[in-house]
Design an enzyme around this catalytic site. Structure first.
Site, PDB file in Angstrom:
ATOM      1  N   ARG A 164      16.033 -39.963  26.940  1.00 53.48           N
ATOM      2  CA  ARG A 164      17.391 -39.911  27.499  1.00 53.48           C
ATOM      3  C   ARG A 164      18.467 -40.290  26.481  1.00 53.48           C
ATOM      4  NH1 ARG A 164      14.471 -38.051  30.677  1.00 53.48           N
ATOM      5  NH2 ARG A 164      14.659 -38.024  32.939  1.00 53.48           N
ATOM      6  N   SER A 235      18.536 -39.971  38.607  1.00 53.17           N
ATOM      7  CA  SER A 235      18.127 -41.343  38.286  1.00 53.17           C
ATOM      8  C   SER A 235      19.351 -42.098  37.767  1.00 53.17           C
ATOM      9  CB  SER A 235      17.073 -41.361  37.180  1.00 53.17           C
ATOM     10  OG  SER A 235      15.904 -40.705  37.592  1.00 53.17           O
ATOM     11  N   GLU A 332      21.294 -44.989  33.152  1.00 51.67           N
ATOM     12  CA  GLU A 332      21.098 -43.659  32.605  1.00 51.67           C
ATOM     13  C   GLU A 332      22.409 -42.888  32.784  1.00 51.67           C
ATOM     14  OE1 GLU A 332      19.783 -39.685  32.575  1.00 51.67           O
ATOM     15  OE2 GLU A 332      19.012 -40.476  34.456  1.00 51.67           O
TER      16      GLU A 332
HETATM   17  N1  EPU Z   1       7.530 -44.132  43.213  1.00 52.22           N
HETATM   18  C1  EPU Z   1       7.400 -45.063  44.197  1.00 52.22           C
HETATM   19  N2  EPU Z   1       8.207 -44.970  45.279  1.00 52.22           N
HETATM   20  C2  EPU Z   1       9.098 -43.968  45.424  1.00 52.22           C
HETATM   21  C3  EPU Z   1       9.238 -42.992  44.416  1.00 52.22           C
HETATM   22  C4  EPU Z   1       8.423 -43.098  43.312  1.00 52.22           C
HETATM   23  O1  EPU Z   1       6.599 -45.972  44.101  1.00 52.22           O
HETATM   24  O2  EPU Z   1       9.785 -43.936  46.447  1.00 52.22           O
HETATM   25  C5  EPU Z   1       6.659 -44.209  42.061  1.00 52.22           C
HETATM   26  C6  EPU Z   1       5.864 -42.921  41.950  1.00 52.22           C
HETATM   27  O3  EPU Z   1       4.683 -43.016  42.658  1.00 52.22           O
HETATM   28  C7  EPU Z   1       5.607 -42.789  40.495  1.00 52.22           C
HETATM   29  C8  EPU Z   1       6.758 -43.580  39.851  1.00 52.22           C
HETATM   30  O4  EPU Z   1       7.405 -44.314  40.865  1.00 52.22           O
HETATM   31  O5  EPU Z   1       4.415 -43.400  40.146  1.00 52.22           O
HETATM   32  C9  EPU Z   1       7.718 -42.675  39.122  1.00 52.22           C
HETATM   33  O6  EPU Z   1       8.357 -41.786  40.036  1.00 52.22           O
HETATM   34  P1  EPU Z   1       8.729 -40.281  39.641  1.00 52.22           P
HETATM   35  O7  EPU Z   1       7.535 -39.524  39.277  1.00 52.22           O
HETATM   36  O8  EPU Z   1       9.585 -39.720  40.726  1.00 52.22           O
HETATM   37  O9  EPU Z   1       9.586 -40.399  38.304  1.00 52.22           O
HETATM   38  P2  EPU Z   1      10.670 -41.440  37.765  1.00 52.22           P
HETATM   39  O10 EPU Z   1      10.065 -42.124  36.615  1.00 52.22           O
HETATM   40  O11 EPU Z   1      11.253 -42.285  38.825  1.00 52.22           O
HETATM   41  C10 EPU Z   1      11.599 -39.759  36.023  1.00 52.22           C
HETATM   42  C11 EPU Z   1      12.944 -39.286  35.548  1.00 52.22           C
HETATM   43  C12 EPU Z   1      13.482 -38.217  36.480  1.00 52.22           C
HETATM   44  C13 EPU Z   1      12.484 -37.083  36.556  1.00 52.22           C
HETATM   45  C14 EPU Z   1      11.155 -37.645  37.075  1.00 52.22           C
HETATM   46  C15 EPU Z   1      10.063 -36.608  37.169  1.00 52.22           C
HETATM   47  C16 EPU Z   1      13.988 -41.160  34.405  1.00 52.22           C
HETATM   48  C17 EPU Z   1      15.064 -42.196  34.434  1.00 52.22           C
HETATM   49  N3  EPU Z   1      13.896 -40.399  35.476  1.00 52.22           N
HETATM   50  O12 EPU Z   1      11.810 -40.436  37.262  1.00 52.22           O
HETATM   51  O13 EPU Z   1      14.675 -37.727  35.882  1.00 52.22           O
HETATM   52  O14 EPU Z   1      12.929 -36.057  37.420  1.00 52.22           O
HETATM   53  O15 EPU Z   1      10.709 -38.683  36.165  1.00 52.22           O
HETATM   54  O16 EPU Z   1       9.493 -36.412  35.935  1.00 52.22           O
HETATM   55  O17 EPU Z   1      13.278 -41.061  33.406  1.00 52.22           O
HETATM   56  C18 EPU Z   1      17.044 -38.119  35.826  1.00 52.22           C
HETATM   57  O18 EPU Z   1      16.899 -38.476  34.653  1.00 52.22           O
HETATM   58  O19 EPU Z   1      18.168 -38.112  36.381  1.00 52.22           O
HETATM   59  C19 EPU Z   1      15.867 -37.755  36.590  1.00 52.22           C
HETATM   60  C20 EPU Z   1      15.952 -37.494  37.876  1.00 52.22           C
END
Ligand code: EPU
Length: 337
Positions: A164, A235, A332
């Site tokens: 990012r 995010s 972010e």
């Molecule tokens: N999780 C929970 N509870 C929830 C949602 C998620 O426990 O309600 C857990 C999931 O099980 C998973 C972990 O949290 O193990 C991560 O969740 P997710 O896969 O949705 O990804 P994230 O790390 O929260 C990142 C990016 C997103 C991108 C997703 C998918 C960042 C800051 N965010 O989110 O990017 O879409 O991965 O790859 O790195 C953005 O940057 O605006 C963005 C949306």
């Protein structure tokens, strides 16, 4: 160059929040950008570059300066040996480019389908999702330096795309006008990210780039609010990267916490998981803004919410994470202007 005064910025952002720009210029050519730079300098006003408005929070008081919205268009493909180079205007919508590439059967950005914003913004931010990031295909960006007016082509090494962030994020003088991406004929599906692996097990055909893009859009539709109904910039915080010691102590407290070892020995943590399971903050609301029920890393704003509501919620969350988990988190989403 067409100049407007007192233009409300809220409708130009996905958060649907924020006041007006004192001067607003939509740049459709490099000449427009050059003219805007001269105008801002002549009037002694700061210049702020706006893309798709999908990763910013505009202050309620607006922006006392020149807002330059990058709308340079155009998508062209060039053969480069066995590879294909795509060159897109910085103002093209990222998701349009995803489709243009997918239609040609080329792999590389299909996992990044459905991300709002422009090609320029996607590059500044090095967008990433579902196991892919823009850095995987980035070749170069053409830029104009707003202080010197010099045009420069910034290659992969100097662009320093990382989680990012990028050279462009840290050097705001550099305005991106076009971006080139490289696609290899040897590209293949990348469906190892848990959500995609699950879709595959459920029998979804994920052979062609367009199939994967469709699956990613469906996953995103479940995780993010409908942007016409509520405001959001995705995010709101970055996933924190912490020392191994801190990661080990958190894992001892929360054995199911997803962790991702980094090359430098530190560990990236899933903040969404911590907000959900460690702090029970899913759905946590401060007035008209809240952490989204289906993805607590996403801040959602109801109609009428103001930037100060988002600020108050974000401060509260960061304080709780610091106090209860010992983690300093970074935003972010950027404060604009
Ligand atoms: N999780 C929970 N509870 C929830 C949602 C998620 O426990 O309600 C857990 C999931 O099980 C998973 C972990 O949290 O193990 C991560 O969740 P997710 O896969 O949705 O990804 P994230 O790390 O929260 C990142 C990016 C997103 C991108 C997703 C998918 C960042 C800051 N965010 O989110 O990017 O879409 O991965 O790859 O790195 C953005 O940057 O605006 C963005 C949306």
């Amino acid at each position: 160059m067409i100049l407007q005064e007192n233009v409300l910025l809220a409708p130009l952002t996905t958060f649907h929040i924020g006041g007006s720009a004192r001067i607003f210029i939509a740049a459709r050519s490099e000449k427009d950008i050059e003219d805007a730079i001269v105008l801002a300098r002549t009037r002694g006003l700061p210049l702020h570059v706006l893309g798709g408005g999908s990763n910013i929070l505009v202050p309620d008081a607006g922006v006392d300066g020149v807002v330059l919205r990058i709308q340079l268009a155009g998508v062209a493909f060039q053969n480069d040996g066995a590879d294909t180079l795509l060159v897109a205007g910085a103002g093209e919508l990222w998701d349009t480019v995803v489709d243009a590439v997918g239609t040609r059967g080329m792999f590389g950005i299909e996992n990044l389908a459905g991300i709002p914003g422009t090609v320029g913004g996607a590059t500044v931010q090095n967008i990433g999702a579902y196991g892919a990031e823009l850095a995987d295909v980035f070749e170069y960006a053409d830029t104009i330096d707003r202080t010197t007016g010099v045009h420069a082509r910034i290659g992969k090494k100097d662009a320093a795309l990382a989680y990012r962030t990028s050279f462009f994020k840290n050097n705001r003088n550099c305005i991106i006008t076009a971006v080139a991406l490289r696609f290899s004929s040897a590209g293949a599906p990348n469906i190892s990210y848990p959500d995609l692996a699950r879709a595959r097990s459920a029998g979804e055909p994920l052979a062609a780039p367009a199939d994967i893009a469709r699956a990613v859009r469906a996953i995103r539709a479940k995780k993010f609010p409908r942007n016409d109904a509520e405001g959001t910039a995705g995010s709101f915080f970055k996933n924190p990267v912490v020392s191994r010691e801190l990661a080990d102590s958190l894992r001892a407290r929360f054995p199911d916490l997803p962790t991702f070892p980094q090359e430098d020995g530190r560990v990236k943590l899933a903040l969404a998981w911590l907000l959900d399971h460690a702090l029970s903050l899913k759905g946590y609301a401060g007035g008209p803004v809240r952490l989204y029920e289906k993805q607590p890393l996403v801040v959602v704003a109801r109609a009428g919410a103001r930037a100060h509501d988002v600020e108050a919620l974000a401060r509260h969350i960061a304080e709780r994470v610091q106090k209860e988990l010992g983690i300093g988190i970074e935003r972010e989403v950027e404060l604009f202007g």
